[in-house]
Design an enzyme around this catalytic site. Structure first.
Site, mmCIF file in Angstrom:
data_model
loop_
_atom_site.group_PDB
_atom_site.id
_atom_site.type_symbol
_atom_site.label_atom_id
_atom_site.label_comp_id
_atom_site.label_asym_id
_atom_site.label_seq_id
_atom_site.Cartn_x
_atom_site.Cartn_y
_atom_site.Cartn_z
ATOM 1 N N SER A 1 7.382 2.183 3.633
ATOM 2 C CA SER A 1 6.236 3.098 3.643
ATOM 3 C C SER A 1 6.801 4.514 3.676
ATOM 4 O O SER A 1 7.761 4.779 4.395
ATOM 5 C CB SER A 1 5.409 2.856 4.910
ATOM 6 O OG SER A 1 4.700 4.035 5.260
ATOM 7 N N ASP B 1 1.009 5.066 1.314
ATOM 8 C CA ASP B 1 -0.108 4.724 2.207
ATOM 9 C C ASP B 1 -1.228 5.736 1.996
ATOM 10 O O ASP B 1 -1.159 6.848 2.527
ATOM 11 C CB ASP B 1 0.330 4.801 3.671
ATOM 12 C CG ASP B 1 1.552 3.950 3.957
ATOM 13 O OD1 ASP B 1 2.661 4.388 3.601
ATOM 14 O OD2 ASP B 1 1.377 2.867 4.520
ATOM 15 N N PHE C 1 -2.055 4.406 10.997
ATOM 16 C CA PHE C 1 -0.925 5.181 11.505
ATOM 17 C C PHE C 1 0.358 4.342 11.494
ATOM 18 O O PHE C 1 0.316 3.129 11.669
ATOM 19 C CB PHE C 1 -1.201 5.657 12.945
ATOM 20 C CG PHE C 1 -2.392 6.558 13.053
ATOM 21 C CD1 PHE C 1 -3.647 6.033 13.315
ATOM 22 C CD2 PHE C 1 -2.259 7.927 12.834
ATOM 23 C CE1 PHE C 1 -4.766 6.856 13.370
ATOM 24 C CE2 PHE C 1 -3.379 8.759 12.896
ATOM 25 C CZ PHE C 1 -4.632 8.221 13.167
ATOM 26 N N GLY C 2 1.481 5.004 11.278
ATOM 27 C CA GLY C 2 2.768 4.348 11.427
ATOM 28 C C GLY C 2 3.162 4.311 12.896
ATOM 29 O O GLY C 2 2.504 4.911 13.750
ATOM 30 N N ASP D 1 2.531 -5.700 6.905
ATOM 31 C CA ASP D 1 2.642 -4.248 7.063
ATOM 32 C C ASP D 1 2.206 -3.875 8.469
ATOM 33 O O ASP D 1 1.067 -4.112 8.859
ATOM 34 C CB ASP D 1 1.733 -3.571 6.031
ATOM 35 C CG ASP D 1 1.735 -2.061 6.135
ATOM 36 O OD1 ASP D 1 1.161 -1.427 5.246
ATOM 37 O OD2 ASP D 1 2.295 -1.526 7.103
ATOM 38 N N GLY D 2 3.177 -3.279 9.222
ATOM 39 C CA GLY D 2 2.805 -2.755 10.535
ATOM 40 C C GLY D 2 3.728 -3.242 11.618
ATOM 41 O O GLY D 2 3.690 -4.428 11.960
ATOM 42 N N SER E 1 8.604 3.315 10.201
ATOM 43 C CA SER E 1 9.342 3.967 11.297
ATOM 44 C C SER E 1 10.662 3.259 11.593
ATOM 45 O O SER E 1 11.676 3.926 11.853
ATOM 46 C CB SER E 1 8.466 4.024 12.546
ATOM 47 O OG SER E 1 7.855 2.781 12.785
HETATM 48 C C1 DX5 Z 1 -0.714 1.556 8.742
HETATM 49 C C2 DX5 Z 1 0.431 1.954 7.869
HETATM 50 C C3 DX5 Z 1 1.742 1.560 8.534
HETATM 51 C C4 DX5 Z 1 2.943 1.876 7.712
HETATM 52 C C5 DX5 Z 1 4.163 1.169 8.299
HETATM 53 O O1 DX5 Z 1 -1.902 1.974 8.156
HETATM 54 O O2 DX5 Z 1 0.304 1.324 6.594
HETATM 55 O O3 DX5 Z 1 1.699 0.175 8.797
HETATM 56 O O4 DX5 Z 1 2.739 1.537 6.437
HETATM 57 O O5 DX5 Z 1 4.385 1.784 9.518
HETATM 58 P P1 DX5 Z 1 5.410 1.213 10.607
HETATM 59 O O6 DX5 Z 1 6.460 0.410 9.867
HETATM 60 O O7 DX5 Z 1 5.950 2.444 11.228
HETATM 61 O O8 DX5 Z 1 4.585 0.368 11.518
#
Ligand code: DX5
Length: 226
Positions: free
Chosen positions: A6, A33, A141-142, A173-174, A196
């Protein structure tokens, strides 16, 4: 096994350079994103930003549309250079039509499912799908914590996708990191989004990508269907 970063944690003042660093680090695709401040409580970027870095790299782009009414912007993100478009099931009144439109426009089509959304909501559109994304956080959010409670859902999704007459990727994802990737891969995920954790790795992006890929490959198990 695909590792897809991301760009949320990237330095947006140098986004082209950041994409080149990701490509050099050996990623399989780059995920943008896209957030509209309505479907999710955050606002990021539009197709012009994606287009501005398209020629900086040759690695494929995917757009994760965390937006309401994505139909209005499908062609714009494909023209901007995205090879794969991910829409949220929860944002599509006519999901079958939306996926068919994405494919008619020449891109791959994928559906993202928020944590509460059942896997069965994609059961009748498998013929239009190239990938399903099971969210392991609530989007917006990340840097959030991985929801391990989604692992049975990942396995259930793999079973549903195995009912199709061709391979369909399963992305998560997440909160994907060295500490969580094995659980997701063991449940059946073969495409891993990370933001992250990749950017925070003490040995840099290439080491982070290599570590995630090794851990995921070692843990990947096709759940027993049925
Ligand atoms: C949420 C985002 C995050 C991002 C990845 O809406 O889509 O999930 O892509 O973030 P991390 O890997 O930092 O959780």
């Amino acid at each position: 096994m695909k590792i897809v970063p991301s760009v949320l944690p990237a330095d947006f003042a140098r986004l082209g350079d950041e994409c080149q660093a990701l490509e050099k680090a050996g990623v399989d695709r780059i995920q943008f994103d896209v957030m509209d401040g309505r479907f999710v409580p955050n606002l990021t970027f539009g197709p012009e930003v994606v287009a501005s870095v398209r020629d900086a790299v040759s690695v494929p782009f995917e757009a994760h549309l965390m937006i309401e009414q994505p139909d209005h912007l499908l062609s714009r993100f494909i023209e901007a250079g995205c090879q794969l478009i991910i829409v949220h099931e929860e944002a599509c009144v006519h999901l079958h039509k939306t996926l068919a439109t994405i494919r008619e426009l020449g891109a791959g089509a994928a559906v993202a499912l928020n944590p509460h959304t059942p896997v069965d909501t994609v059961a009748h559109v498998l013929d239009l799908l190239d990938m399903v994304l099971v969210m392991t956080v609530n989007p917006g959010f990340g840097g959030q914590s991985y929801l391990s409670s989604m692992e049975p859902k990942i396995a259930a999704a793999r079973t549903v996708l195995d009912g199709a007459d061709r391979w369909i990727d399963l992305e998560v994802d997440g909160g994907i990191s060295a500490n969580t990737v094995e659980g997701a891969a063991a449940a059946g995920a073969n495409v891993l989004i990370s933001g992250s954790a990749l950017y925070r790795h003490p040995e840099g992006l290439a080491a982070a990508v290599k570590e995630l890929r090794q851990l995921a490959t070692g843990a990947y198990r096709r759940p027993v269907t049925g």
